[in-house]
Design a protein around this motif. Structure first.
Motif, PDB file in Angstrom:
ATOM      1  N   ALA A 112      11.282  31.557  95.277  1.00 33.51           N
ATOM      2  CA  ALA A 112      12.198  30.953  94.308  1.00 33.51           C
ATOM      3  C   ALA A 112      13.088  29.905  94.981  1.00 33.51           C
ATOM      4  O   ALA A 112      13.362  28.838  94.396  1.00 33.51           O
ATOM      5  CB  ALA A 112      13.052  32.035  93.657  1.00 33.51           C
ATOM      6  N   ALA A 113      13.536  30.187  96.206  1.00 33.64           N
ATOM      7  CA  ALA A 113      14.359  29.208  96.927  1.00 33.64           C
ATOM      8  C   ALA A 113      13.571  27.940  97.219  1.00 33.64           C
ATOM      9  O   ALA A 113      14.096  26.823  97.106  1.00 33.64           O
ATOM     10  CB  ALA A 113      14.885  29.821  98.216  1.00 33.64           C
ATOM     11  N   VAL A 114      12.304  28.091  97.587  1.00 30.90           N
ATOM     12  CA  VAL A 114      11.461  26.913  97.841  1.00 30.90           C
ATOM     13  C   VAL A 114      11.282  26.104  96.576  1.00 30.90           C
ATOM     14  O   VAL A 114      11.320  24.855  96.594  1.00 30.90           O
ATOM     15  CB  VAL A 114      10.099  27.370  98.408  1.00 30.90           C
ATOM     16  N   ASP A 115      11.089  26.790  95.446  1.00 32.72           N
ATOM     17  CA  ASP A 115      10.950  26.068  94.176  1.00 32.72           C
ATOM     18  C   ASP A 115      12.219  25.296  93.835  1.00 32.72           C
ATOM     19  O   ASP A 115      12.163  24.164  93.332  1.00 32.72           O
ATOM     20  CB  ASP A 115      10.615  27.051  93.051  1.00 32.72           C
ATOM     21  N   GLU A 116      13.373  25.902  94.105  1.00 31.99           N
ATOM     22  CA  GLU A 116      14.629  25.197  93.839  1.00 31.99           C
ATOM     23  C   GLU A 116      14.761  23.941  94.694  1.00 31.99           C
ATOM     24  O   GLU A 116      15.188  22.890  94.209  1.00 31.99           O
ATOM     25  CB  GLU A 116      15.806  26.135  94.095  1.00 31.99           C
ATOM     26  N   LEU A 117      14.351  24.056  95.963  1.00 37.42           N
ATOM     27  CA  LEU A 117      14.424  22.877  96.843  1.00 37.42           C
ATOM     28  C   LEU A 117      13.438  21.807  96.378  1.00 37.42           C
ATOM     29  O   LEU A 117      13.748  20.603  96.445  1.00 37.42           O
ATOM     30  CB  LEU A 117      14.131  23.286  98.282  1.00 37.42           C
ATOM     31  N   GLU A 118      12.288  22.224  95.918  1.00 38.66           N
ATOM     32  CA  GLU A 118      11.314  21.236  95.456  1.00 38.66           C
ATOM     33  C   GLU A 118      11.783  20.542  94.192  1.00 38.66           C
ATOM     34  O   GLU A 118      11.555  19.341  93.993  1.00 38.66           O
ATOM     35  CB  GLU A 118       9.968  21.913  95.211  1.00 38.66           C
ATOM     36  N   ASN A 119      12.427  21.325  93.297  1.00 39.36           N
ATOM     37  CA  ASN A 119      12.894  20.747  92.039  1.00 39.36           C
ATOM     38  C   ASN A 119      14.191  19.950  92.189  1.00 39.36           C
ATOM     39  O   ASN A 119      14.645  19.315  91.232  1.00 39.36           O
ATOM     40  CB  ASN A 119      13.109  21.853  90.997  1.00 39.36           C
ATOM     41  N   ALA A 120      14.788  20.029  93.370  1.00 39.73           N
ATOM     42  CA  ALA A 120      16.050  19.305  93.578  1.00 39.73           C
ATOM     43  C   ALA A 120      15.844  17.809  93.762  1.00 39.73           C
ATOM     44  O   ALA A 120      16.811  17.062  93.859  1.00 39.73           O
ATOM     45  CB  ALA A 120      16.781  19.880  94.786  1.00 39.73           C
ATOM     46  N   GLY A 121      14.577  17.389  93.856  1.00 41.59           N
ATOM     47  CA  GLY A 121      14.301  15.963  93.988  1.00 41.59           C
ATOM     48  C   GLY A 121      14.219  15.487  95.406  1.00 41.59           C
ATOM     49  O   GLY A 121      14.261  14.266  95.645  1.00 41.59           O
ATOM     50  N   THR A 122      14.134  16.385  96.357  1.00 45.30           N
ATOM     51  CA  THR A 122      14.046  15.963  97.758  1.00 45.30           C
ATOM     52  C   THR A 122      12.650  15.480  98.127  1.00 45.30           C
ATOM     53  O   THR A 122      12.491  14.824  99.152  1.00 45.30           O
ATOM     54  CB  THR A 122      14.437  17.132  98.674  1.00 45.30           C
ATOM     55  N   LEU A 123      11.644  15.803  97.302  1.00 49.13           N
ATOM     56  CA  LEU A 123      10.272  15.384  97.573  1.00 49.13           C
ATOM     57  C   LEU A 123       9.880  14.276  96.612  1.00 49.13           C
ATOM     58  O   LEU A 123      10.330  14.248  95.456  1.00 49.13           O
ATOM     59  CB  LEU A 123       9.298  16.564  97.413  1.00 49.13           C
ATOM     60  N   PRO A 124       9.010  13.378  97.049  1.00 53.07           N
ATOM     61  CA  PRO A 124       8.519  12.342  96.129  1.00 53.07           C
ATOM     62  C   PRO A 124       7.763  12.974  94.963  1.00 53.07           C
ATOM     63  O   PRO A 124       7.220  14.066  95.056  1.00 53.07           O
ATOM     64  CB  PRO A 124       7.592  11.497  97.010  1.00 53.07           C
ATOM     65  N   SER A 125       7.751  12.277  93.832  1.00 49.40           N
ATOM     66  CA  SER A 125       7.101  12.814  92.632  1.00 49.40           C
ATOM     67  C   SER A 125       5.619  13.048  92.853  1.00 49.40           C
ATOM     68  O   SER A 125       5.051  14.019  92.347  1.00 49.40           O
ATOM     69  CB  SER A 125       7.319  11.847  91.464  1.00 49.40           C
ATOM     70  N   SER A 126       4.948  12.189  93.620  1.00 53.53           N
ATOM     71  CA  SER A 126       3.511  12.366  93.855  1.00 53.53           C
ATOM     72  C   SER A 126       3.237  13.655  94.627  1.00 53.53           C
ATOM     73  O   SER A 126       2.291  14.391  94.324  1.00 53.53           O
ATOM     74  CB  SER A 126       2.951  11.162  94.621  1.00 53.53           C
ATOM     75  N   LEU A 127       4.105  13.937  95.613  1.00 52.20           N
ATOM     76  CA  LEU A 127       3.921  15.164  96.376  1.00 52.20           C
ATOM     77  C   LEU A 127       4.208  16.393  95.522  1.00 52.20           C
ATOM     78  O   LEU A 127       3.538  17.419  95.646  1.00 52.20           O
ATOM     79  CB  LEU A 127       4.811  15.149  97.607  1.00 52.20           C
ATOM     80  N   ARG A 128       5.220  16.295  94.644  1.00 49.61           N
ATOM     81  CA  ARG A 128       5.518  17.433  93.782  1.00 49.61           C
ATOM     82  C   ARG A 128       4.361  17.705  92.825  1.00 49.61           C
ATOM     83  O   ARG A 128       3.983  18.862  92.585  1.00 49.61           O
ATOM     84  CB  ARG A 128       6.810  17.160  93.000  1.00 49.61           C
ATOM     85  N   GLU A 129       3.779  16.640  92.281  1.00 49.14           N
ATOM     86  CA  GLU A 129       2.643  16.823  91.377  1.00 49.14           C
ATOM     87  C   GLU A 129       1.446  17.451  92.120  1.00 49.14           C
ATOM     88  O   GLU A 129       0.790  18.344  91.605  1.00 49.14           O
ATOM     89  CB  GLU A 129       2.250  15.492  90.759  1.00 49.14           C
ATOM     90  N   ALA A 130       1.184  16.947  93.314  1.00 55.82           N
ATOM     91  CA  ALA A 130       0.086  17.520  94.101  1.00 55.82           C
ATOM     92  C   ALA A 130       0.365  18.970  94.453  1.00 55.82           C
ATOM     93  O   ALA A 130      -0.544  19.821  94.427  1.00 55.82           O
ATOM     94  CB  ALA A 130      -0.135  16.695  95.371  1.00 55.82           C
ATOM     95  N   ASN A 131       1.628  19.256  94.762  1.00 51.90           N
ATOM     96  CA  ASN A 131       1.983  20.643  95.079  1.00 51.90           C
ATOM     97  C   ASN A 131       1.799  21.553  93.869  1.00 51.90           C
ATOM     98  O   ASN A 131       1.303  22.684  93.978  1.00 51.90           O
ATOM     99  CB  ASN A 131       3.430  20.685  95.577  1.00 51.90           C
ATOM    100  N   ASP A 132       2.192  21.068  92.687  1.00 54.76           N
ATOM    101  CA  ASP A 132       2.017  21.863  91.470  1.00 54.76           C
ATOM    102  C   ASP A 132       0.529  22.111  91.186  1.00 54.76           C
ATOM    103  O   ASP A 132       0.140  23.215  90.796  1.00 54.76           O
ATOM    104  CB  ASP A 132       2.672  21.168  90.284  1.00 54.76           C
ATOM    105  N   ARG A 133      -0.296  21.084  91.375  1.00 51.41           N
ATOM    106  CA  ARG A 133      -1.733  21.263  91.163  1.00 51.41           C
ATOM    107  C   ARG A 133      -2.309  22.269  92.142  1.00 51.41           C
ATOM    108  O   ARG A 133      -3.147  23.111  91.783  1.00 51.41           O
ATOM    109  CB  ARG A 133      -2.458  19.924  91.276  1.00 51.41           C
ATOM    110  N   ASP A 134      -1.859  22.185  93.376  1.00 52.08           N
ATOM    111  CA  ASP A 134      -2.362  23.145  94.369  1.00 52.08           C
ATOM    112  C   ASP A 134      -1.955  24.563  94.017  1.00 52.08           C
ATOM    113  O   ASP A 134      -2.747  25.506  94.190  1.00 52.08           O
ATOM    114  CB  ASP A 134      -1.838  22.777  95.757  1.00 52.08           C
ATOM    115  N   LYS A 135      -0.732  24.740  93.523  1.00 52.39           N
ATOM    116  CA  LYS A 135      -0.291  26.083  93.136  1.00 52.39           C
ATOM    117  C   LYS A 135      -1.122  26.628  91.984  1.00 52.39           C
ATOM    118  O   LYS A 135      -1.495  27.817  91.961  1.00 52.39           O
ATOM    119  CB  LYS A 135       1.185  26.067  92.764  1.00 52.39           C
ATOM    120  N   LEU A 136      -1.418  25.766  91.019  1.00 50.09           N
ATOM    121  CA  LEU A 136      -2.252  26.216  89.906  1.00 50.09           C
ATOM    122  C   LEU A 136      -3.646  26.596  90.381  1.00 50.09           C
ATOM    123  O   LEU A 136      -4.227  27.589  89.952  1.00 50.09           O
ATOM    124  CB  LEU A 136      -2.326  25.115  88.841  1.00 50.09           C
ATOM    125  N   THR A 137      -4.194  25.779  91.287  1.00 52.81           N
ATOM    126  CA  THR A 137      -5.544  26.051  91.786  1.00 52.81           C
ATOM    127  C   THR A 137      -5.572  27.313  92.628  1.00 52.81           C
ATOM    128  O   THR A 137      -6.495  28.126  92.523  1.00 52.81           O
ATOM    129  CB  THR A 137      -6.058  24.860  92.605  1.00 52.81           C
TER     130      THR A 137
END
Length: 335
Positions: A112-137
């Motif tokens: 949950a802490a990692v998700d909060e850091l990711e959603n805080a905008g510290t990562l580029p949008s492309s990386l966040r999208e790729a990370n979300d796809r990887d989590k789904l996969t």
């Protein structure tokens, strides 16, 4: 001069034993005892035994019963060493269970802490999208959507017959059929399947990622296009396999669901896989010419190889090395 011949033997000399039995059938000891009883009777003395026979029989029975009781109590009495070892193992099981619960809670909190850091905008949008796809996969995030539900229930005719119980290979077959039918996410008994999930058995228990499933009914949930899942699953060998299970007393059902919620899978620990560095010769991220199957055993078109596992699988030949190897691969994948 010839000696005088001796007396000739009697013709019935060889029948002496038979003659003794016929003439004196009673042993001399019995005759003597009967004679003594007759003498005591004539003298007016009692001829009854000093201890009645039924009293002797009762004493013998009581003695044998006491011996058997003492032996049984001695055998059933717990040995101190065995009792101590059993108590130690029970304490260790409780301790390890508490440790697992504590580590699981910590893992959830860190995720949950990692998700909060990711959603805080510290990562580029492309990386966040790729990370979300990887989590789904990978199945490491919870998902929801419409899909298909397949249920298998143990037969209730005879509890001691293994053919009337659902096996781990039965769940493997259903899971593989759903992957091949276009499922995007699958959970078995509430346990989300990931790229490294395994469905196996330990005795009579079925485990998914080492988590036991509660029988006698097992629920397989798959998220995807409901119409496509139903059509493709009907075209696969899944319905025929379910009919085979039905002949052995195992009940099954297939129904669509408008909304399914699948939990996140357990965190994965990579022990050997690592991202290749520059110049290592490995494929770079985003390289589309790798040509290999996708993670988790998926083919390039997004479906998984449907290989029946177990002796209940229709259409497989145990003598064929190709079929046997395919079954072994399916059992190891567990999904």
């Amino acid at each position: 001069m010839n000696a005088a011949p001796g007396p000739r033997p009697r013709p019935d000399a060889s029948m002496t034993l038979l003659n003794e039995v016929m003439k004196r059938p009673l042993d001399p000891g019995y005759a003597a005892a009967a004679r003594r009883r007759a003498e005591r009777r004539a003298a007016g003395e009692s001829t009854e035994p000093r201890v009645p026979a039924h009293v002797v029989a009762m004493l013998v029975a009581v003695g044998l019963g006491m011996i058997v009781t003492v032996a049984v109590l001695h055998l059933r009495a717990p040995q101190p060493a065995a009792t101590q070892a059993r108590s130690l193992l029970a304490d260790q099981v409780v301790e390890r269970s508490l440790q697992i619960e504590s580590l699981t809670d910590r893992s959830v909190a860190l995720a949950a802490a990692v998700d909060e850091l990711e959603n805080a905008g510290t990562l580029p949008s492309s990386l966040r999208e790729a990370n979300d796809r990887d989590k789904l996969t990978n199945g490491t995030t919870a998902v929801s959507g419409p899909g298909l539900v397949v249920t298998l229930t143990d037969g209730g005719l005879a509890d001691d017959e293994g053919d009337q119980r659902v096996w781990d290979t039965d769940l493997q077959f259903v899971v593989n059929a759903l992957w091949a039918s276009g499922a995007e996410a699958i959970a078995v008994g509430g346990e989300r399947l990931t790229a490294v999930s395994a469905i196996r058995s330990a005795g009579d228990a079925i485990l998914v990622d080492l988590q036991p499933l509660n029988g006698p009914s097992y629920r397989v949930e798959a998220i995807g296009d409901p119409e496509k899942l139903q059509v493709e699953f009907a075209r696969s060998s899944g319905p025929a396999y379910l009919q085979v299970l039905g002949t052995q007393g195992i009940e099954s059902g297939v129904q669509s669901a408008e909304e399914l919620l699948l939990p996140a899978g357990r965190p994965q620990t990579l022990r050997w896989a690592a991202q290749p560095g520059p110049g290592s010769g490995g494929p770079e991220p985003g390289d589309e010419e790798s040509g290999g199957p996708e993670p988790g055993g998926a083919e390039p078109d997004g479906t998984r190889n449907e290989s029946p596992a177990g002796s209940r699988s229709p259409g497989t030949d145990p003598d064929d090395p190709d079929d046997t190897a395919q079954q072994d691969d399916t059992a190891k994948d567990g999904a």
